[in-house]
Write a protein that holds these residues in place. Structure first.
Motif, PDB file in Angstrom:
ATOM      1  N   LYS A  64       0.817  -1.218   0.000  1.00  0.00           N
ATOM      2  CA  LYS A  64       0.000   0.000   0.000  1.00  0.00           C
ATOM      3  C   LYS A  64       0.847   1.264   0.000  1.00  0.00           C
ATOM      4  CE  LYS A  64      -4.568  -1.125   1.745  1.00  0.00           C
ATOM      5  NZ  LYS A  64      -5.621  -0.778   2.733  1.00  0.00           N
ATOM      6  N   LEU A  65       2.077   1.158   0.532  1.00  0.00           N
ATOM      7  CA  LEU A  65       2.936   2.334   0.559  1.00  0.00           C
ATOM      8  C   LEU A  65       3.447   2.685  -0.841  1.00  0.00           C
ATOM      9  CD1 LEU A  65       5.042   1.817   3.822  1.00  0.00           C
ATOM     10  CD2 LEU A  65       3.043   3.288   3.468  1.00  0.00           C
ATOM     11  N   HIS A  66       3.343   1.741  -1.775  1.00  0.00           N
ATOM     12  CA  HIS A  66       3.763   1.994  -3.159  1.00  0.00           C
ATOM     13  C   HIS A  66       2.623   2.589  -3.994  1.00  0.00           C
ATOM     14  CE1 HIS A  66       7.677   0.042  -2.771  1.00  0.00           C
ATOM     15  NE2 HIS A  66       7.077  -0.975  -2.165  1.00  0.00           N
ATOM     16  N   HIS A  67       1.393   2.435  -3.482  1.00  0.00           N
ATOM     17  CA  HIS A  67       0.252   2.946  -4.236  1.00  0.00           C
ATOM     18  C   HIS A  67       0.171   4.466  -4.116  1.00  0.00           C
ATOM     19  CE1 HIS A  67      -1.875  -1.212  -3.744  1.00  0.00           C
ATOM     20  NE2 HIS A  67      -0.822  -1.251  -4.528  1.00  0.00           N
ATOM     21  N   LYS A  68      -0.405   5.082  -5.127  1.00  0.00           N
ATOM     22  CA  LYS A  68      -0.531   6.535  -5.115  1.00  0.00           C
ATOM     23  C   LYS A  68      -1.813   7.001  -4.443  1.00  0.00           C
ATOM     24  CE  LYS A  68       2.317   7.330  -9.226  1.00  0.00           C
ATOM     25  NZ  LYS A  68       2.367   7.952 -10.580  1.00  0.00           N
ATOM     26  N   ASP A  69      -2.698   6.049  -4.118  1.00  0.00           N
ATOM     27  CA  ASP A  69      -3.948   6.417  -3.450  1.00  0.00           C
ATOM     28  C   ASP A  69      -3.643   7.044  -2.088  1.00  0.00           C
ATOM     29  OD1 ASP A  69      -5.251   5.343  -5.576  1.00  0.00           O
ATOM     30  OD2 ASP A  69      -5.645   3.408  -4.620  1.00  0.00           O
ATOM     31  N   TRP A  70      -4.437   8.070  -1.764  1.00  0.00           N
ATOM     32  CA  TRP A  70      -4.246   8.770  -0.487  1.00  0.00           C
ATOM     33  C   TRP A  70      -4.608   7.831   0.670  1.00  0.00           C
ATOM     34  CZ3 TRP A  70      -2.330  13.732  -0.339  1.00  0.00           C
ATOM     35  CH2 TRP A  70      -2.290  14.334   0.918  1.00  0.00           C
ATOM     36  N   LEU A  71      -3.732   7.763   1.659  1.00  0.00           N
ATOM     37  CA  LEU A  71      -3.962   6.876   2.805  1.00  0.00           C
ATOM     38  C   LEU A  71      -4.460   7.684   3.997  1.00  0.00           C
ATOM     39  CD1 LEU A  71      -0.766   4.625   2.650  1.00  0.00           C
ATOM     40  CD2 LEU A  71      -3.080   4.019   1.931  1.00  0.00           C
ATOM     41  N   SER A  72      -5.568   7.208   4.574  1.00  0.00           N
ATOM     42  CA  SER A  72      -6.083   7.857   5.786  1.00  0.00           C
ATOM     43  C   SER A  72      -5.225   7.425   6.979  1.00  0.00           C
ATOM     44  CB  SER A  72      -7.536   7.442   6.017  1.00  0.00           C
ATOM     45  OG  SER A  72      -7.601   6.058   6.383  1.00  0.00           O
ATOM     46  N   PRO A  73      -5.302   8.158   8.086  1.00  0.00           N
ATOM     47  CA  PRO A  73      -4.522   7.763   9.271  1.00  0.00           C
ATOM     48  C   PRO A  73      -4.799   6.332   9.724  1.00  0.00           C
ATOM     49  CG  PRO A  73      -5.343   9.994   9.544  1.00  0.00           C
ATOM     50  CD  PRO A  73      -5.969   9.470   8.287  1.00  0.00           C
ATOM     51  N   ASN A  74      -6.069   5.898   9.665  1.00  0.00           N
ATOM     52  CA  ASN A  74      -6.387   4.524  10.067  1.00  0.00           C
ATOM     53  C   ASN A  74      -5.775   3.505   9.117  1.00  0.00           C
ATOM     54  OD1 ASN A  74      -7.825   5.182  12.362  1.00  0.00           O
ATOM     55  ND2 ASN A  74      -9.804   5.254  11.303  1.00  0.00           N
ATOM     56  N   GLU A  75      -5.747   3.846   7.823  1.00  0.00           N
ATOM     57  CA  GLU A  75      -5.139   2.938   6.851  1.00  0.00           C
ATOM     58  C   GLU A  75      -3.630   2.824   7.079  1.00  0.00           C
ATOM     59  OE1 GLU A  75      -7.808   3.114   2.817  1.00  0.00           O
ATOM     60  OE2 GLU A  75      -6.683   4.933   3.335  1.00  0.00           O
ATOM     61  N   VAL A  76      -3.002   3.939   7.447  1.00  0.00           N
ATOM     62  CA  VAL A  76      -1.569   3.908   7.741  1.00  0.00           C
ATOM     63  C   VAL A  76      -1.301   3.004   8.943  1.00  0.00           C
ATOM     64  CG1 VAL A  76       0.407   5.289   8.485  1.00  0.00           C
ATOM     65  CG2 VAL A  76      -1.161   6.189   6.753  1.00  0.00           C
ATOM     66  N   LEU A  77      -2.142   3.096   9.965  1.00  0.00           N
ATOM     67  CA  LEU A  77      -1.992   2.216  11.127  1.00  0.00           C
ATOM     68  C   LEU A  77      -2.115   0.753  10.727  1.00  0.00           C
ATOM     69  CD1 LEU A  77      -4.005   4.008  13.974  1.00  0.00           C
ATOM     70  CD2 LEU A  77      -1.540   3.689  13.830  1.00  0.00           C
ATOM     71  N   GLN A  78      -3.075   0.457   9.857  1.00  0.00           N
ATOM     72  CA  GLN A  78      -3.250  -0.914   9.386  1.00  0.00           C
ATOM     73  C   GLN A  78      -2.021  -1.397   8.614  1.00  0.00           C
ATOM     74  OE1 GLN A  78      -6.901  -0.892   7.128  1.00  0.00           O
ATOM     75  NE2 GLN A  78      -8.182  -0.493   8.932  1.00  0.00           N
ATOM     76  N   VAL A  79      -1.446  -0.487   7.840  1.00  0.00           N
ATOM     77  CA  VAL A  79      -0.252  -0.836   7.056  1.00  0.00           C
ATOM     78  C   VAL A  79       0.888  -1.235   7.986  1.00  0.00           C
ATOM     79  CG1 VAL A  79       1.574   0.114   5.605  1.00  0.00           C
ATOM     80  CG2 VAL A  79      -0.825   0.521   5.012  1.00  0.00           C
ATOM     81  N   PHE A  80       1.155  -0.417   9.001  1.00  0.00           N
ATOM     82  CA  PHE A  80       2.284  -0.703   9.887  1.00  0.00           C
ATOM     83  C   PHE A  80       1.989  -1.860  10.839  1.00  0.00           C
ATOM     84  CE2 PHE A  80       3.774   3.278   8.241  1.00  0.00           C
ATOM     85  CZ  PHE A  80       5.150   3.177   8.320  1.00  0.00           C
ATOM     86  N   THR A  81       0.718  -2.076  11.132  1.00  0.00           N
ATOM     87  CA  THR A  81       0.352  -3.244  11.933  1.00  0.00           C
ATOM     88  C   THR A  81       0.654  -4.524  11.170  1.00  0.00           C
ATOM     89  OG1 THR A  81      -1.401  -2.017  13.067  1.00  0.00           O
ATOM     90  CG2 THR A  81      -1.538  -4.411  13.129  1.00  0.00           C
ATOM     91  N   SER A  82       0.514  -4.463   9.854  1.00  0.00           N
ATOM     92  CA  SER A  82       0.718  -5.663   9.028  1.00  0.00           C
ATOM     93  C   SER A  82       2.194  -6.019   8.826  1.00  0.00           C
ATOM     94  CB  SER A  82       0.066  -5.461   7.651  1.00  0.00           C
ATOM     95  OG  SER A  82       0.763  -4.464   6.904  1.00  0.00           O
ATOM     96  N   VAL A  83       3.107  -5.111   9.190  1.00  0.00           N
ATOM     97  CA  VAL A  83       4.541  -5.393   9.022  1.00  0.00           C
ATOM     98  C   VAL A  83       4.946  -6.487  10.013  1.00  0.00           C
ATOM     99  CG1 VAL A  83       6.871  -4.460   9.162  1.00  0.00           C
ATOM    100  CG2 VAL A  83       5.023  -3.056   8.225  1.00  0.00           C
ATOM    101  N   ARG A  84       5.366  -7.612   9.499  1.00  0.00           N
ATOM    102  CA  ARG A  84       5.690  -8.756  10.368  1.00  0.00           C
ATOM    103  C   ARG A  84       7.126  -8.721  10.855  1.00  0.00           C
ATOM    104  NH1 ARG A  84       3.714 -13.168   6.132  1.00  0.00           N
ATOM    105  NH2 ARG A  84       4.681 -11.553   4.823  1.00  0.00           N
TER     106      ARG A  84
END
Length: 398
Positions: A46-66
């Protein structure tokens, strides 16, 4: 104004080595440096996508980092996006993940990034979580203190709760000399000392063996516009009782009652234990009845201390009767008290009473060990006046 006169109270004996400023020995030196992951950094798609990320989406992204070793790379990648807007929730998540993986150098890097960017305002709760990560998880007490001192540079002044957490951390890790150094920094940090702060100082002095100094701090409460509480006096009483000064502890009980401070159950438990350790068993047993008249209900710890009084006095039948009463009240005796009672009853060849105690012990989930079975069998088959060959220490340690 912080009383600098208390500094001498923490003066160390000559057999301690000196401490330079606030640099300490690190508990886990193997964890000081992080080891790079053998695999390439994990950057969420998702960090490579150009779509605007909401704060909650950013949290989900970093939560998914294993892989925790990929956190900094992912954060760096996120910082290059146009929608980069870090917040406290994100930094809290990142710090938690790094602390769990014991990547404390990486936490240093995150904190340096936060200070350099000034992208968001962080709360006192956030910095307390960082201090806990450094101190409780990593054992890096110097970093915890530095974080406290550094908070104003992040635009956040520490609360007395965070300040007291650091004081408690120093006492719990027995860094008594540094407690006063941090204590004196309160005005610079905008901290108004409260009763909890002084209670921590008293605890540190008691554990450091400076009872006279701890008693002096009691007189500092009104100077700091604070009022001592039951915990203040209980801490002092415990220090006195541990050092055999039970009568002095009772003097404090009178003082707190004169000052209108109600003693609590912990206060009385400390005094009962103190009396028992001095062999004043009858006074300890009587004190539990007195606490009831003063409107303080005994707890399981109170009953256990009284049971130990009977056992230490070798009044084993009375101990059995009191144990039976405890069980009827839903209070389970300790394993040690069961062992001590069985030992005493065996010594007096009261086999039928041993049978009752043994059954109660098993019902509570305690399993007798070989040493205890051996003693019970010897008691059953020995002559009435025979001497039991197993000592009290052996049965307690078995």
């Amino acid at each position: 104004m912080i009383p600098r006169s208390t500094k001498a109270l923490f003066k160390k004996p000559i057999f301690f080595q000196s401490t330079q400023s606030c640099t300490f020995i690190i508990k886990n030196p193997s964890n000081f440096s992080t080891h790079p992951s053998s695999s390439p950094p994990e950057i969420p798609k998702k960090l490579h996508h150009k779509d605007w990320l909401s704060p909650n989406e950013v949290l989900q992204v970093f939560t998914s980092v294993r892989d925790p070793n990929s956190i900094l790379t992912a954060l760096d990648h996120y910082s290059k996006r146009k929608d980069y807007k870090p917040n406290e929730a994100l930094y809290t998540l990142i710090i938690a993940k790094l602390a769990e993986a014991r990547l404390f150098d990486a936490i240093d890097s995150v904190m340096a990034r936060i200070k350099g960017e000034s992208k968001c305002r962080l709360s006192d709760d956030f910095f307390r979580s960082v201090i806990k990560a450094y101190g409780n998880v990593g054992g890096f007490i110097n970093r915890a203190i530095d974080t406290l001192y550094d908070m104003p540079r992040y635009g956040c002044w520490p609360s007395v709760k965070t300040f007291n957490f650091v004081l408690h951390l120093l006492v719990s890790t027995k860094m008594f000399e540094v407690v006063h150094e941090v204590f004196l920094e309160a005005p610079r940090l905008g901290i108004e000392i409260d009763a909890c702060s002084l209670n921590i100082i008293i605890k540190g002095l008691c554990e450091f063996g400076k009872l006279d100094g701890a008693l002096q701090v009691l007189d500092e409460f009104p100077k700091q516009r604070c009022e001592p509480n039951a915990l203040t006096f209980s801490t002092l009483m415990h220090g006195l009782c541990v050092n055999g000064k039970v009568d002095e502890a009772f003097g404090l009980l009178k003082r707190m009652e004169d000052e209108g401070i109600d003693p609590d159950t912990i206060t009385f438990n400390i005094l009962i234990a103190g009396l028992r350790k001095r062999g004043r068993f009858d006074e300890g047993i009587k004190l539990m009845e007195e606490m009831k008249f003063k409107g303080c209900d005994p707890n399981p710890g109170s009953y256990q201390e009284v049971l130990y009084c009977f056992l230490d006095a070798q009044r084993f039948l009375e101990a059995k009767g009191f144990m039976s009463w405890m069980i009827s009240k839903g209070v389970g005796p300790s394993f040690v008290s069961y062992k001590a009672l069985i030992h005493g009853l065996c010594k007096e060849n009261l086999v039928q009473d041993v049978d009752w105690v043994l059954k109660q012990m098993i019902r509570q989930g305690f399993l007798p060990k070989m040493g205890m079975w051996r003693q019970i069998l010897k008691s059953m088959f020995a002559e009435k006046n025979s001497h039991c060959c197993i000592s009290y220490e052996e049965i307690v340690d078995s």
